[in-house]
Motif scaffolding. Structure first.
Motif, PDB file in Angstrom:
ATOM      1  N   GLU A  62      -8.187  -3.010  -1.548  1.00 18.72           N
ATOM      2  CA  GLU A  62      -8.272  -4.195  -2.394  1.00 18.72           C
ATOM      3  C   GLU A  62      -9.816  -4.339  -2.515  1.00 18.72           C
ATOM      4  N   GLU A  63     -10.374  -4.218  -1.362  1.00 20.99           N
ATOM      5  CA  GLU A  63     -11.769  -4.604  -1.576  1.00 20.99           C
ATOM      6  C   GLU A  63     -12.628  -3.574  -2.213  1.00 20.99           C
TER       7      GLU A  63
ATOM      8  N   SER B 154     -11.719  -4.221  -6.116  1.00 13.21           N
ATOM      9  CA  SER B 154     -12.288  -5.309  -6.995  1.00 13.21           C
ATOM     10  C   SER B 154     -13.516  -5.244  -7.444  1.00 13.21           C
TER      11      SER B 154
ATOM     12  N   ASN C   1      -2.036  -3.559   1.438  1.00  8.72           N
ATOM     13  CA  ASN C   1      -3.263  -3.012   0.234  1.00  8.72           C
ATOM     14  C   ASN C   1      -4.373  -2.897   0.849  1.00  8.72           C
TER      15      ASN C   1
ATOM     16  N   GLY D 269       4.427  -7.772   3.335  1.00  4.71           N
ATOM     17  CA  GLY D 269       4.900  -7.262   2.140  1.00  4.71           C
ATOM     18  C   GLY D 269       4.054  -6.202   1.777  1.00  4.71           C
ATOM     19  N   ALA D 270       4.044  -6.076   0.372  1.00  7.84           N
ATOM     20  CA  ALA D 270       3.123  -4.863  -0.274  1.00  7.84           C
ATOM     21  C   ALA D 270       1.685  -5.546  -0.314  1.00  7.84           C
ATOM     22  N   ASP D 271       1.668  -6.590  -0.577  1.00  4.44           N
ATOM     23  CA  ASP D 271       0.216  -7.046  -0.714  1.00  4.44           C
ATOM     24  C   ASP D 271      -0.599  -7.107   0.737  1.00  4.44           C
ATOM     25  N   ALA D 272       0.154  -7.118   1.612  1.00  3.73           N
ATOM     26  CA  ALA D 272      -0.508  -7.316   3.011  1.00  3.73           C
ATOM     27  C   ALA D 272      -0.979  -5.713   3.338  1.00  3.73           C
TER      28      ALA D 272
END
Length: 93
Positions: A86-87, A90, A83, A78-81
């Motif tokens: 992200e690190e 955050s 990203n 998915g799109a979250d995989a």
């Protein structure tokens, strides 16, 4: 997913795979040992077979489209995989 969407995705993947596979399996006249026509480019293919090329692109596009549709149905990636930042974005806690 509608069938028209699948056909459109297949067409896009077919064009992409056809262009990516274009230089593979083609020999120049020098590599094939065939005499060149006067004025011919040195990189001109000697054995280009568009039907064979289209068939190979169709097979690759069918496999990639099937993987795309199965991923859409089952949600493997998915799109979250995807990203990758992200690190970096955050805030530390």
């Amino acid at each position: 997913m509608k069938i028209t969407s699948i056909v459109a995705i297949y067409a896009l993947i077919w064009v992409m795979s056809a262009f990516i596979m274009l230089p593979f399996g083609v020999k120049t006249h020098d590599e094939a040992g065939i005499a060149k026509v006067p004025g011919q480019a040195d990189s001109a293919p000697a054995n280009f077979q568009p039907g064979r090329h289209a068939f190979r692109a169709s097979i690759v596009a069918a496999i990639l489209t099937a993987l795309f549709v199965l991923n859409y149905i089952y949600g493997w990636v998915g799109a979250d995989a995807l990203n990758l930042f992200e690190e970096l974005l955050s805030t530390p806690t």
